[in-house]
Design an enzyme around this catalytic site. Sequence first.
Site, short mmCIF file in Angstrom:
data_model
loop_
_atom_site.label_atom_id
_atom_site.label_comp_id
_atom_site.label_asym_id
_atom_site.label_seq_id
_atom_site.Cartn_x
_atom_site.Cartn_y
_atom_site.Cartn_z
N PHE A 194 -11.07 2.66 87.58
CA PHE A 194 -9.93 3.35 88.19
C PHE A 194 -8.63 2.58 88.00
CE2 PHE A 194 -13.58 4.48 91.11
CZ PHE A 194 -13.90 5.62 90.41
N ILE A 248 -16.68 3.47 81.49
CA ILE A 248 -16.51 3.08 82.90
C ILE A 248 -17.09 4.14 83.84
CG2 ILE A 248 -14.53 1.61 82.42
CD1 ILE A 248 -12.69 3.81 83.43
N THR A 284 -17.23 7.32 82.55
CA THR A 284 -16.54 8.53 82.10
C THR A 284 -17.36 9.36 81.12
OG1 THR A 284 -15.51 6.96 80.60
CG2 THR A 284 -14.19 7.71 82.44
N THR A 337 -19.81 16.10 81.13
CA THR A 337 -19.09 14.88 81.50
C THR A 337 -17.61 15.19 81.78
OG1 THR A 337 -18.79 14.34 79.16
CG2 THR A 337 -20.64 13.28 80.29
N GLU A 384 -7.91 11.71 83.67
CA GLU A 384 -6.97 11.59 84.77
C GLU A 384 -6.30 12.90 85.16
OE1 GLU A 384 -4.91 8.52 82.64
OE2 GLU A 384 -5.39 7.06 84.17
MO1 MOS Z 1 -6.35 4.01 84.16
S1 MOS Z 1 -5.44 3.85 85.95
O1 MOS Z 1 -5.14 3.85 83.01
O2 MOS Z 1 -7.61 2.94 84.19
#
Ligand code: MOS
Length: 738
Positions: A250, A474, A476, A626, A697
Amino acid sequence: MTARLVFDKADDRNRLDAMAQGVIGRPADRAEGELKVSGRAVYAAEQATSLWADRRADCAFGTLVRATVARGRVASLDAEAALAVAGVLDVVQDPRLVRHPAQGMARKSPPQGVEDVHYFGQPVAVVVAESLEAAREAARLVRIRYEEAEPSLDTTSAPSEFPEKKQSGQGDLDAAMKAAAVSLDETYTTASSAAAAMEPHAALAWWEGNRVTLCGAYQMLSQNVEELADALGIPAERARILSPFIGGGFGSKLGIAPEAVAAAVAAERLQRPVLVPLARQQEFEIAHRRSETEQRVRLAVDPDGRLTGLGHDARVSNLPGETFSEPVQQATHLLYRGENRSIRHEVARVNLTCAGSVRAPGEAVGVTILEMAMDELAEKAGLDPIELRLRNIPDEDPETGKPFTSHKLAEALRSGAAQFGWADRRNPGERREGEWLLGIGVASAVRVNFLHKARVRVTLSKEGAQVESSMTDIGTGTYTILTQIVAEMLGLPLGSVETRLGDTDFPEGSGSGGSIGAASNGSAAFLACEEIRRQLAAKLDCDESELTLKDGRATCGNRSQELSELLPEPLTAEGIFEPGKALSGVRSSTWGAHFAEVAVNEVTGEVRVRRMLGVFAAGRILNEKTARSQCIGGMTFGLGMALMEDLVHDRRFGHVVTRDLANYHIPTHADVPAQEVRFLEERDIYGGTLQAKGIGELGICGAGAAILNAVHNACGVRIRHLPATPDKILEGLCAIGR
Ligand code: MOS
């Protein structure tokens, strides 16, 4: 072999849709999912007890000793009591540990101070012991005397700067406000927030000769390894980082962090592996935060509801000297029309934990507030909120005149409205179930889209394909989409493709940040596969574009051969994707619309979100499952921002008050309502060779506004200071006499 593409012009070949398999886009399960649910995916803090069994007995544990003042110098450090604790090996006070904290991403070490303390909780030393328990106990016994200086702890009165690059304007906004048929001038605030990733930071380091290896959880490995080397004062070739699994970042794991340097320094001194894990409280105090914001929005419309003026001023905060500041107005530049525009950006200098990128830096807070202001403006102008937005969608970038690479905002709003039942919307107070008042709200979603340099290596052998990159996953879905891309291109079942990530000895991936991962690394994987296809086609004496790879066979016209016959030796290719001039003449962003239904309790002020819908366009969707999970996560972040998340600092001493998950409230399952996500069909020829854009995002941008606009539609209360906790709702209800 390498295949390098500098992305100087849009790629309209649309190769993927023409491939034989149709694996891309399919909602494939996570490639690493089984490892994760069975506990076999080894995370950074577990490495010491799991992966390197032969080193386990040798591993020492470190706990960071942290400053208990917000500003000053370490005058003296007394380690006597700490060293007396059984099992304690050393108290390491090394200038390399005392770092001015930065969010990193600069390929350089964050600046290292000379024993300067810039915020409460800043690491100043590390205690190393045979057990973590001994290290923790001893860390409490280290006595530090400080030469204290007066800290700046109050954001509203702190000295501030106006970075020149972030101020802009055109026309005359004041005049437009005066001449407007309807105008709005309101100030809003959003709270500081924590990344609060599920996995706290941890680093295990050991040295072999003069080379350090570090297992940690970081997002941008190719940059992080340079930052680490720079912090240690060694060349980058002598450092290696492994981050195969990351339990969420994050933004908090974008840069190399204090635990990494501490582990590496201590491991060098002790000549044995050292693990430095952060406790949850330390995570809240050390990992960078999202700045609180104060945002003034000015909007002016003509009698037809067309924007003639748009102003967005923001005040954010960060440590003195930090270059990052939350880019609140990033999407304000392009979201709506209006010939008179003004943007002012101010950074207050405070001695609080470093502020950095957290979950869609900029749009997460900026679009949310702008979209709340648009809802207020619609009410004042007597227009339906969707209609107001539709009337103000620009044909081109309103400030630069550049064409948009794609623009699906209107479609998202319209089709989302139909799906959500927008036509049933009533006036505030008109829908009731006992104590609960019901309402629905809408907001636009927008996030600027970036591409980044990326390298991916693909090896094809008789057994299948191997994909390697220092790219990270991460949570994702990177493992999965790279596996899908390579399977698609090389005609293999998903199970025959093994993707290995998170090792800086692999070719440099882009890293995971700013939603750049999928399109950038995906393009590099595509290029590597294309090169392998070229080689295979040459063996069949045909053109790559005529080659079909399917079920282990290569077919070209009427020639067909088993792949195993064509591959006496494995074929390896490295794809190198570099952003070029393609995007310089256009505006690239992702789009969407958020809808939310809430219930507001008239007696307690409690808000319950009942359902959310997000309609999104982000170019080619590489994996429907995903991608959907990413959006659901983003919408949940929006819920947290709107109703719960509040990183509170004590303004007297500068310490974090809400420093655990009991006090820092994030949405948990019972808070999260039915969430639906729908993707609009799109191919963006500016989205690299895959025609894809980042989606990680987008889901957060504006989501909180849909919720708070629904709160107003339910009960008539406008909350302008996020989060909308029950006390604020009750105050609002009292104020309007409900
Ligand atoms: Mo993101 S806040 O660019 O990991």
